[in-house]
Design an enzyme around this catalytic site. Structure first.
Site, PDB file in Angstrom:
ATOM      1  N   HIS A 298      -4.638  -9.751  -1.398  1.00  0.00           N
ATOM      2  CA  HIS A 298      -4.795  -9.973   0.041  1.00  0.00           C
ATOM      3  C   HIS A 298      -5.896 -10.989   0.309  1.00  0.00           C
ATOM      4  CE1 HIS A 298      -3.289  -5.861  -0.528  1.00  0.00           C
ATOM      5  NE2 HIS A 298      -2.635  -6.029   0.602  1.00  0.00           N
TER       6      HIS A 298
ATOM      7  N   HIS B  28      -3.484   0.348  -5.000  1.00  0.00           N
ATOM      8  CA  HIS B  28      -2.678  -0.775  -5.485  1.00  0.00           C
ATOM      9  C   HIS B  28      -2.864  -0.778  -6.994  1.00  0.00           C
ATOM     10  CE1 HIS B  28      -1.433  -3.373  -2.000  1.00  0.00           C
ATOM     11  NE2 HIS B  28      -2.124  -2.433  -1.403  1.00  0.00           N
TER      12      HIS B  28
ATOM     13  N   HIS C 154      -7.489   4.406   5.608  1.00  0.00           N
ATOM     14  CA  HIS C 154      -6.566   3.841   4.615  1.00  0.00           C
ATOM     15  C   HIS C 154      -5.739   4.956   3.972  1.00  0.00           C
ATOM     16  CE1 HIS C 154      -4.907   1.005   1.811  1.00  0.00           C
ATOM     17  NE2 HIS C 154      -5.338   1.711   0.784  1.00  0.00           N
TER      18      HIS C 154
ATOM     19  N   ALA D 247       2.710  -2.031   4.201  1.00  0.00           N
ATOM     20  CA  ALA D 247       2.386  -1.015   5.202  1.00  0.00           C
ATOM     21  C   ALA D 247       2.001  -1.782   6.460  1.00  0.00           C
ATOM     22  CB  ALA D 247       1.212  -0.177   4.729  1.00  0.00           C
TER      23      ALA D 247
ATOM     24  N   SER E 133       0.824  -1.226   0.000  1.00  0.00           N
ATOM     25  CA  SER E 133       0.000   0.000   0.000  1.00  0.00           C
ATOM     26  C   SER E 133       0.848   1.261   0.000  1.00  0.00           C
ATOM     27  CB  SER E 133      -0.862   0.060   1.267  1.00  0.00           C
ATOM     28  OG  SER E 133      -1.802  -0.957   1.264  1.00  0.00           O
TER      29      SER E 133
ATOM     30  N   MET F 277      -1.578  -7.167   7.071  1.00  0.00           N
ATOM     31  CA  MET F 277      -2.555  -8.094   6.481  1.00  0.00           C
ATOM     32  C   MET F 277      -2.002  -8.799   5.237  1.00  0.00           C
ATOM     33  SD  MET F 277      -5.739  -5.416   6.559  1.00  0.00           S
ATOM     34  CE  MET F 277      -5.981  -4.311   7.958  1.00  0.00           C
ATOM     35  N   SER F 278      -0.688  -8.863   5.119  1.00  0.00           N
ATOM     36  CA  SER F 278      -0.128  -9.419   3.867  1.00  0.00           C
ATOM     37  C   SER F 278       1.181 -10.158   4.132  1.00  0.00           C
ATOM     38  CB  SER F 278       0.112  -8.280   2.872  1.00  0.00           C
ATOM     39  OG  SER F 278       1.147  -7.433   3.317  1.00  0.00           O
TER      40      SER F 278
ATOM     41  N   ASN G  29       1.099   3.611  11.370  1.00  0.00           N
ATOM     42  CA  ASN G  29       0.350   4.017  12.568  1.00  0.00           C
ATOM     43  C   ASN G  29       0.888   3.280  13.788  1.00  0.00           C
ATOM     44  OD1 ASN G  29      -0.929   1.827  10.941  1.00  0.00           O
ATOM     45  ND2 ASN G  29      -2.278   1.620  12.703  1.00  0.00           N
TER      46      ASN G  29
ATOM     47  N   TYR H 220      -8.142 -10.617   2.559  1.00  0.00           N
ATOM     48  CA  TYR H 220      -9.414  -9.919   2.817  1.00  0.00           C
ATOM     49  C   TYR H 220     -10.160  -9.558   1.530  1.00  0.00           C
ATOM     50  CZ  TYR H 220      -6.747  -5.579   2.002  1.00  0.00           C
ATOM     51  OH  TYR H 220      -5.944  -4.607   1.460  1.00  0.00           O
ATOM     52  N   GLU H 221      -9.446  -9.593   0.399  1.00  0.00           N
ATOM     53  CA  GLU H 221     -10.134  -9.339  -0.874  1.00  0.00           C
ATOM     54  C   GLU H 221     -10.950 -10.549  -1.314  1.00  0.00           C
ATOM     55  OE1 GLU H 221      -7.604  -7.059  -3.909  1.00  0.00           O
ATOM     56  OE2 GLU H 221      -6.132  -7.819  -2.496  1.00  0.00           O
TER      57      GLU H 221
HETATM   58  N1  HPA Z   1      -3.336  -3.213  11.340  1.00  0.00           N
HETATM   59  C1  HPA Z   1      -3.262  -4.053  10.300  1.00  0.00           C
HETATM   60  N2  HPA Z   1      -2.699  -3.717   9.142  1.00  0.00           N
HETATM   61  C2  HPA Z   1      -2.186  -2.497   9.013  1.00  0.00           C
HETATM   62  C3  HPA Z   1      -2.216  -1.572  10.060  1.00  0.00           C
HETATM   63  C4  HPA Z   1      -2.832  -1.955  11.289  1.00  0.00           C
HETATM   64  O1  HPA Z   1      -2.904  -1.192  12.262  1.00  0.00           O
HETATM   65  N3  HPA Z   1      -1.622  -0.448   9.605  1.00  0.00           N
HETATM   66  C5  HPA Z   1      -1.237  -0.680   8.329  1.00  0.00           C
HETATM   67  N4  HPA Z   1      -1.566  -1.927   7.966  1.00  0.00           N
END
Ligand code: HPA
Length: 283
Positions: A92, A70, A257, A122, A39, A220-221, A244, A94-95
């Site tokens: 991913h 993406h 996002h 990310a 990302s 998540m990847s 974050n 989740y997709e």
């Molecule tokens: N959680 C999961 N995936 C992420 C996060 C998060 O806080 N930040 C960026 N990708």
């Protein structure tokens, strides 16, 4: 049932061969290195020359990225004499994709003969010493997404049934990056990346759980791609771009996002410098 599964598994090999053939028909550049951008990353500054950008939707059998920011294309070019395949955008869980679908491009790369893969993502920072904007070298992972790219009958042409994962994020690569970072006066830290399925970000209680489990980063990847690559005898290097801060709970800020993408974008030039020097010196 067994017969069906065997047939299904074989199909992945046949499909990967078709995708490989298509890519080879579009370029004469063979890959010395493949990079997957997560990302927010999009810079093509690593290249001295770009030969072609191929949309994933044009490659036979390829999944298609559905996430904003993406791009969904394979950029093929050269840096000095080295062939580089850059995947701008990934797939991913989740997709809705399975671990096998997510790792399909890695299988194509394996058939194309790559020996080195660099994965980026990310991530949220769990370790309290990690700040938004940091680039962290991934030293290990914990897969908590409820799937696995090697589930089902093993395809022996790709690798062994029980691949060893003791050096999944190659220690030699990490040593080389640490040397370059030092030279560039960039204080690079290492961390353990834990993957959950998303797509919701985690609750404060979940971030606390992740901290207690012993991870430094949450995302998540990446983990499926690493497993498939190691299975296929490909060396892996990984970087998390921290977007974050997640622990302790007082550090958590409401995060969209777009916030993730904006923060990652800011540290992209540092990553490109590290990767560029690594390619010139070690690839
Ligand atoms: N959680 C999961 N995936 C992420 C996060 C998060 O806080 N930040 C960026 N990708």
């Amino acid at each position: 049932m067994t017969v069906f599964k065997t047939k299904n598994m074989k199909n992945i090999l046949i499909k990967a061969k078709e995708s490989k053939k298509y890519i080879q028909s579009k370029t004469s550049i063979t890959p010395d290195l493949a990079i997957v951008f997560g990302s927010g990353l999009s810079s093509e500054d690593l290249f001295d020359e770009i030969d072609i950008s191929i949309r994933y939707s044009d490659i036979p059998n390829f999944p298609v990225s559905t996430v904003a920011n993406h791009k969904g294309e394979l950029v093929i070019g050269k840096r000095k004499s080295k062939g580089i395949y850059l995947f701008s955008g990934r797939f991913h869980y989740y997709e809705g994709y399975s671990a096998k679908e997510i790792t399909f491009p890695i299988r194509v790369l394996q058939l194309l003969g790559i020996k080195q893969l660099i994965l980026t993502n990310a991530a949220g920072g769990i370790n309290p010493d990690i700040n938004a904007g940091d680039i962290i070298l991934i030293k290990d992972h914990i897969n908590m997404i409820p799937d696995h790219p090697l589930r089902g009958k093993n395809i022996d042409e790709f690798g062994p049934r029980f691949p060893d994962m003791s050096n999944a994020y190659d220690s030699e690569f990490r040593d080389q990056i640490k040397k370059i970072a030092k030279r560039q006066s960039y204080n690079i830290k290492e961390g353990v990346y834990l993957a959950l399925q998303g797509p919701s970000l985690e609750t404060p209680a979940e971030y606390t759980m992740i901290y207690r489990v012993g991870a430094d980063l949450i995302g998540m990847s990446t983990v499926f791609e690493t497993i498939a690559a190691v299975h296929g005898g490909i060396k892996v290097g990984g970087f998390s771009m921290v977007s974050n801060e997640c622990y302790p709970p007082e550090r958590i800020k409401k995060t969209t996002h777009q916030d993730v993408v904006n923060t990652v974008k800011k540290s992209e030039p540092v990553l490109i410098n590290l990767l560029g020097e690594w390619i010139d010196e070690y690839l």
